[in-house]
Enzyme design. Structure first.
Site, mmCIF file in Angstrom:
data_model
loop_
_atom_site.group_PDB
_atom_site.id
_atom_site.type_symbol
_atom_site.label_atom_id
_atom_site.label_comp_id
_atom_site.label_asym_id
_atom_site.label_seq_id
_atom_site.Cartn_x
_atom_site.Cartn_y
_atom_site.Cartn_z
ATOM 1 N N ASN A 98 1.561 108.107 -46.885
ATOM 2 C CA ASN A 98 1.723 108.145 -48.336
ATOM 3 C C ASN A 98 0.443 108.759 -48.900
ATOM 4 O O ASN A 98 -0.536 108.067 -49.150
ATOM 5 C CB ASN A 98 1.954 106.706 -48.844
ATOM 6 N N ARG B 169 5.731 110.568 -47.712
ATOM 7 C CA ARG B 169 6.100 110.517 -49.127
ATOM 8 C C ARG B 169 5.834 111.896 -49.723
ATOM 9 O O ARG B 169 4.733 112.435 -49.584
ATOM 10 C CB ARG B 169 5.236 109.485 -49.863
ATOM 11 N N HIS C 67 8.400 107.781 -58.306
ATOM 12 C CA HIS C 67 8.332 106.421 -57.739
ATOM 13 C C HIS C 67 9.723 105.958 -57.295
ATOM 14 O O HIS C 67 9.991 104.759 -57.212
ATOM 15 C CB HIS C 67 7.792 105.397 -58.765
ATOM 16 N N ARG D 266 -3.317 108.393 -67.206
ATOM 17 C CA ARG D 266 -2.376 109.315 -67.864
ATOM 18 C C ARG D 266 -1.869 108.720 -69.170
ATOM 19 O O ARG D 266 -1.623 107.521 -69.259
ATOM 20 C CB ARG D 266 -1.180 109.597 -66.946
ATOM 21 N N GLU E 191 6.851 100.830 -50.347
ATOM 22 C CA GLU E 191 7.273 102.230 -50.223
ATOM 23 C C GLU E 191 7.219 102.673 -48.766
ATOM 24 O O GLU E 191 8.079 103.430 -48.307
ATOM 25 C CB GLU E 191 6.356 103.127 -51.074
HETATM 26 C C1 LIG Z 1 4.313 109.826 -59.011
HETATM 27 C C2 LIG Z 1 3.105 108.985 -59.226
HETATM 28 O O1 LIG Z 1 2.681 108.794 -60.334
HETATM 29 O O2 LIG Z 1 2.569 108.438 -58.131
HETATM 30 P P1 LIG Z 1 1.258 107.504 -58.044
HETATM 31 O O3 LIG Z 1 1.561 106.296 -58.843
HETATM 32 O O4 LIG Z 1 1.111 107.243 -56.578
HETATM 33 O O5 LIG Z 1 0.141 108.311 -58.634
HETATM 34 MG MG LIG Z 2 1.633 103.953 -55.802
#
Ligand SMILES: CC(=O)OP(=O)(O)O
Ligand SMILES: [Mg+2]
Ligand SMILES: Nc1ncnc2c1ncn2[C@@H]1O[C@H](COP(=O)(O)OP(=O)(O)O)[C@@H](O)[C@H]1O
Length: 404
Positions: free
Chosen positions: A10, A94, A183, A244, A387
């Site tokens: 992953n 992944r 996810h 983010r 996961e």
């Molecule tokens: C798609 C995504 O945001 O993955 P991660 O949470 O692992 O950054």
């Molecule tokens: Mg994660």
């Protein structure tokens, strides 16, 4: 003897989580994590579960994902579990963005690699790392099936009404702009595990899954199929995350470019890496934010409140999307560990049948568990995601029999 082991990788933007599993009983032979790849203080933590030995930790610079994977291979070899083992049936990877093409786990060849590469612009933090993982693993074991398990796959069941943005259809189609969702491996695993916790079949239950890690997303799952999710074309849309922004008025971007003089790349970096919790209060770790709140820190408090406000909006939205909700499931690093987040997310929603029992919510455990009071109309649950196990299952289902 047939090969029955699967190595799962992953690869995240700055980390690699891995597990080696024996698929005859789905037991874990080794698990580990490489963090802070590309920094001077990279750290590899390896737990050789099969040998019962102590966990080993090494720190020092690991320049990139290729070096990380080679270091992992080295650790596995020390336990006699190296990548050269004939018992290895496949490596499961992944892959975050699979676009519209990949709806199932897929054995990787050059054409598949090219398609994952084409999708880099819509998963710039993730697909490059996934590609390096795939290429390095292929170089180490060219004879072995490398299987890509896509974050987007579970969401391909979304109806057009949820998957399409309300923009000019021809422009959207030309550039393949739609909501893909991410996810998905976690949303699939957790929605099924939630049904199991309720003692029911996935087909019979409607679940809102809240995957709250560093990246975070919500999904509405009706009878085992995803009908809506909060991430979109890229993993930027939706909830407030560690770094983010999640949802915002798209005009913020034009404003920053026209009036703020920022380039597209600068805005991209701002929204993906310098926003969310870290942008609001300087910390992206919920543990640290809670600690600061306990000390009376106002910025941390506001960041927490904004995070919760967005989360509650999505719970309400998906309640309306599903009509009937059997369970709300919290998962991933924040969802599994941060009791104050779970409490605040459903506070005052008794009229929707949602409530959290303070005592049950405070219990720390690795097991899937209910935290709603007995007799609640809607079950509220903590359901640890896995996961890696889901990727191993999907990988082995695809290649396992071929190795008999
Ligand atoms: C798609 C995504 O945001 O993955 P991660 O949470 O692992 O950054
Ligand atoms: Mg994660
Ligand atoms: N004990 C805890 N209490 C509160 N939050 C936690 C705890 N442990 C981990 N977290 C949160 O979980 C996040 C990591 O979640 P994880 O699902 O591992 O993310 P990712 O897979 O995106 O790296 C951390 O950034 C932190 O905010």
């Amino acid at each position: 003897m047939s090969a029955s082991r699967v190595l799962v990788l992953n690869s995240g933007s700055s980390s690699v989580k891995y597990q080696l599993l024996d698929m005859t009983d789905r037991s874990r032979l080794a698990v580990g994590l490489v963090e802070r790849i590309g920094e001077e203080t990279s750290r590899l933590k390896h737990s050789p579960l099969a040998t019962g030995g102590a966990a080993r930790e090494t720190t020092g610079p690991i320049a990139d994902h290729e070096a990380a994977l080679k270091a992992v291979a080295g650790e596995l070899a020390k336990d006699g579990l190296g990548l050269d083992s004939p018992e290895l049936a496949a490596i499961g990877h992944r892959v975050v963005h699979g676009g519209q093409l990949f709806t199932e786990p897929t054995v990787v060849d050059d054409a598949v690699l090219a398609e994952i590469e084409r999708l880099v612009p819509v998963a710039p933090l993730h697909n490059p790392a996934n590609l390096t993982g795939l290429r390095t693993a292929r170089a180490l074991r060219p004879d072995l099936p490398q299987v890509a398990v896509f974050d987007t796959a579970f969401h391909t069941t979304m109806p057009e009404s949820a998957a399409r943005y309300a923009i000019d259809v021809r422009t959207a189609d030309e550039h393949r702009i739609r909501r893909y969702g991410f996810h998905g491996t976690s949303h699939a695993y957790v929605s099924r595990a939630t049904a199991a916790l309720l003692g029911r079949e996935p087909e019979d239950v409607n679940v809102i899954v809240l995957h709250l890690g560093n990246g975070a997303s919500a999904s509405a799952v009706r009878g085992g199929r995803c009908v809506d999710t909060s991430m979109g074309l890229t993993p930027l849309e939706g909830l407030v995350m560690g770094t983010r922004s999640g949802d915002l008025d798209p005009a913020v971007i034009f404003h920053l470019m026209r009036v703020g003089g920022m380039s597209a790349d600068e805005v991209d970096t701002l929204l993906n890496k310098r926003s969310g919790l870290i942008g609001l209060c300087g910390d992206n770790d919920m543990r640290e934010i809670r600690r600061r709140i306990d000390e009376g820190d106002e910025r941390a408090r506001l960041a927490f409140d904004i995070y919760i406000h967005r989360l509650r909006k999505y719970i309400g939205a998906y309640y309306a999307v599903l009509g009937r909700v059997d369970a709300v499931a919290f998962t991933a690093g924040v969802g599994e560990n941060a009791a104050p987040v779970r409490e605040a997310a459903v506070a005052g929603l008794e009229s929707l049948g949602l409530a959290v029992d303070g005592g049950l919510n405070a219990v720390r455990s690795d097991a899937a568990r209910l935290i709603s009071p007995a007799g609640s109309a809607v079950a509220v649950a903590v359901v640890p995601t896995d996961e890696e196990l889901e990727i191993a299952d999907q990988t082995y289902a695809l290649v396992g029999t071929g190795n008999a």
